[in-house]
Design a protein around this motif. Structure first.
Motif, PDB file in Angstrom:
ATOM      1  N   ALA A  27       8.934  12.452   7.670  1.00 50.77           N
ATOM      2  CA  ALA A  27       7.650  12.867   7.108  1.00 50.77           C
ATOM      3  C   ALA A  27       7.187  14.183   7.736  1.00 50.77           C
ATOM      4  O   ALA A  27       6.657  15.071   7.049  1.00 50.77           O
ATOM      5  CB  ALA A  27       6.604  11.779   7.321  1.00 50.77           C
ATOM      6  N   HIS A  28       7.403  14.325   9.039  1.00 52.78           N
ATOM      7  CA  HIS A  28       7.004  15.562   9.702  1.00 52.78           C
ATOM      8  C   HIS A  28       7.940  16.718   9.354  1.00 52.78           C
ATOM      9  O   HIS A  28       7.496  17.870   9.284  1.00 52.78           O
ATOM     10  CB  HIS A  28       6.932  15.342  11.215  1.00 52.78           C
ATOM     11  CG  HIS A  28       5.656  14.707  11.650  1.00 52.78           C
ATOM     12  ND1 HIS A  28       5.423  13.349  11.537  1.00 52.78           N
ATOM     13  CD2 HIS A  28       4.522  15.237  12.161  1.00 52.78           C
ATOM     14  CE1 HIS A  28       4.201  13.072  11.975  1.00 52.78           C
ATOM     15  NE2 HIS A  28       3.638  14.199  12.362  1.00 52.78           N
ATOM     16  N   HIS A  30       9.253  17.120   6.406  1.00 57.78           N
ATOM     17  CA  HIS A  30       8.743  17.562   5.102  1.00 57.78           C
ATOM     18  C   HIS A  30       7.400  18.285   5.239  1.00 57.78           C
ATOM     19  O   HIS A  30       7.116  19.228   4.482  1.00 57.78           O
ATOM     20  CB  HIS A  30       8.612  16.362   4.163  1.00 57.78           C
ATOM     21  CG  HIS A  30       9.925  15.849   3.658  1.00 57.78           C
ATOM     22  ND1 HIS A  30      10.792  16.616   2.905  1.00 57.78           N
ATOM     23  CD2 HIS A  30      10.525  14.640   3.806  1.00 57.78           C
ATOM     24  CE1 HIS A  30      11.867  15.920   2.608  1.00 57.78           C
ATOM     25  NE2 HIS A  30      11.735  14.718   3.135  1.00 57.78           N
ATOM     26  N   ARG A  31       6.607  17.878   6.206  1.00 59.62           N
ATOM     27  CA  ARG A  31       5.327  18.552   6.435  1.00 59.62           C
ATOM     28  C   ARG A  31       5.564  19.981   6.928  1.00 59.62           C
ATOM     29  O   ARG A  31       4.858  20.910   6.526  1.00 59.62           O
ATOM     30  CB  ARG A  31       4.514  17.759   7.462  1.00 59.62           C
ATOM     31  CG  ARG A  31       3.067  18.167   7.564  1.00 59.62           C
ATOM     32  CD  ARG A  31       2.292  17.123   8.331  1.00 59.62           C
ATOM     33  NE  ARG A  31       0.887  17.466   8.432  1.00 59.62           N
ATOM     34  CZ  ARG A  31      -0.022  16.685   8.996  1.00 59.62           C
ATOM     35  NH1 ARG A  31       0.330  15.500   9.499  1.00 59.62           N
ATOM     36  NH2 ARG A  31      -1.290  17.067   9.056  1.00 59.62           N
ATOM     37  N   CYS A  32       6.555  20.152   7.797  1.00 57.67           N
ATOM     38  CA  CYS A  32       6.912  21.495   8.245  1.00 57.67           C
ATOM     39  C   CYS A  32       7.351  22.356   7.066  1.00 57.67           C
ATOM     40  O   CYS A  32       6.937  23.519   6.932  1.00 57.67           O
ATOM     41  CB  CYS A  32       8.032  21.426   9.275  1.00 57.67           C
ATOM     42  SG  CYS A  32       7.568  20.730  10.886  1.00 57.67           S
ATOM     43  N   ALA A  34       6.612  21.983   3.926  1.00 63.71           N
ATOM     44  CA  ALA A  34       5.466  22.263   3.054  1.00 63.71           C
ATOM     45  C   ALA A  34       4.591  23.384   3.605  1.00 63.71           C
ATOM     46  O   ALA A  34       3.906  24.078   2.848  1.00 63.71           O
ATOM     47  CB  ALA A  34       4.639  20.996   2.864  1.00 63.71           C
ATOM     48  N   SER A  35       4.630  23.564   4.930  1.00 65.64           N
ATOM     49  CA  SER A  35       3.837  24.621   5.551  1.00 65.64           C
ATOM     50  C   SER A  35       4.478  25.988   5.404  1.00 65.64           C
ATOM     51  O   SER A  35       3.862  27.005   5.743  1.00 65.64           O
ATOM     52  CB  SER A  35       3.626  24.310   7.037  1.00 65.64           C
ATOM     53  OG  SER A  35       2.838  23.147   7.206  1.00 65.64           O
ATOM     54  N   ASP A 242      -0.418  21.492  10.955  1.00 63.19           N
ATOM     55  CA  ASP A 242      -0.447  22.441   9.839  1.00 63.19           C
ATOM     56  C   ASP A 242      -1.008  23.793  10.275  1.00 63.19           C
ATOM     57  O   ASP A 242      -0.446  24.842   9.948  1.00 63.19           O
ATOM     58  CB  ASP A 242      -1.270  21.868   8.682  1.00 63.19           C
ATOM     59  CG  ASP A 242      -0.687  20.576   8.139  1.00 63.19           C
ATOM     60  OD1 ASP A 242       0.546  20.518   7.967  1.00 63.19           O
ATOM     61  OD2 ASP A 242      -1.452  19.625   7.895  1.00 63.19           O
TER      62      ASP A 242
END
Length: 254
Positions: A27-28, A30-32, A34-35, A242
């Motif tokens: 999840a992290h 993918h968060r990276c 997305a940033s 983020d």
């Protein structure tokens, strides 16, 4: 453009400190992404204290952007004194199975807390040269973790590496003492980078780069990629992940 590859080892380290899957590593990742970061880096070790072998396979299957796997192909997975390594297949097999866009070869021992020096290529490099050729034949770009030593950089070019990743710990340490000290050490890296480029090598950098010292180091000649993990996790405690990633992307974009 300089690429930011986020090393997610420390996120895995936090996860491993308790049973379960919190924080969720994928999840992290993918968060990276997305940033707006440009790559993901992992550095698995035989004791699997942070990134595990299964993480490497899962990340590879889950992302479309550049994946960089770091490690020492010359260190045995079952070295004396190591704890039970379970299903760790060894660095070479990970690269053979996953075929990441980039593999960064690092001369750390199984017992090291973190990488703290580059390769010494003054001896017989036959085995390392063969491994470089092997990884390249499978489609991975090969980068060697190196100190800012002109003679060593010249040797790296002769054994087939595509890139060097400068170990930037000495630069970061100097910056803590004073801006002048940081600038002086930076000039050593500048000379080494110029030699790398003259010898056909591309340039990466990583280790202890952060929001305070990255602004100067991004001006290194030919710098293509910075790999940052520990500092990002530390800064995320203050700014959130983020906002932290936005800050790092802003620094390298300016």
């Amino acid at each position: 453009m300089i690429s930011l590859s986020v090393n997610v080892n420390k996120i895995a380290l936090i996860r491993n400190s308790r049973p379960g899957n919190n924080p969720d590593l994928l999840a992290h990742v993918h968060r990276c992404i997305a940033s707006g970061v440009h790559g993901i880096t992992v550095h698995p070790r035989p004791d699997q204290r942070h990134i595990r072998a299964e993480d490497c396979y899962q990340i590879s299957e889950a992302i479309d952007l550049e994946f960089n796997i770091e490690g020492n192909p010359l260190a045995g997975a079952m070295a004396s004194g190591q704890p039970d390594v379970g299903d760790y297949p060894g660095f070479v097999k990970l690269i053979e199975d996953i075929k990441p866009a980039q593999c960064t070869l690092v001369p750390d021992s199984n017992e090291q807390l973190t990488s703290d020096h580059g390769f010494d290529l003054s001896g017989d490099n036959t085995q390392l040269k063969e491994l470089i050729s092997h990884f390249k034949a499978q489609g991975s770009r090969v980068s060697l973790f190196m100190d800012a030593d002109v003679r060593q950089i010249e040797r790296a070019a002769t054994i087939g590496a595509d890139r060097v990743e400068f170990y930037t710990g000495p630069y970061a340490d100097a910056c803590v003492h004073s801006p002048a000290a940081g600038a002086s050490v930076f000039n050593q890296y500048k000379k080494a980078a110029e030699v790398a480029i003259a010898n056909g090598l591309e340039v990466n950098a990583g280790h202890d780069l952060n929001l305070d010292n990255l602004g100067q180091f991004k001006h290194l000649p030919g710098l293509l990629e910075v790999s940052i993990g520990h500092a990002i996790v530390v800064d995320a405690l203050e700014y959130g992940i983020d906002e932290t990633l936005r800050k790092y992307l802003d620094v390298i974009a300016l």
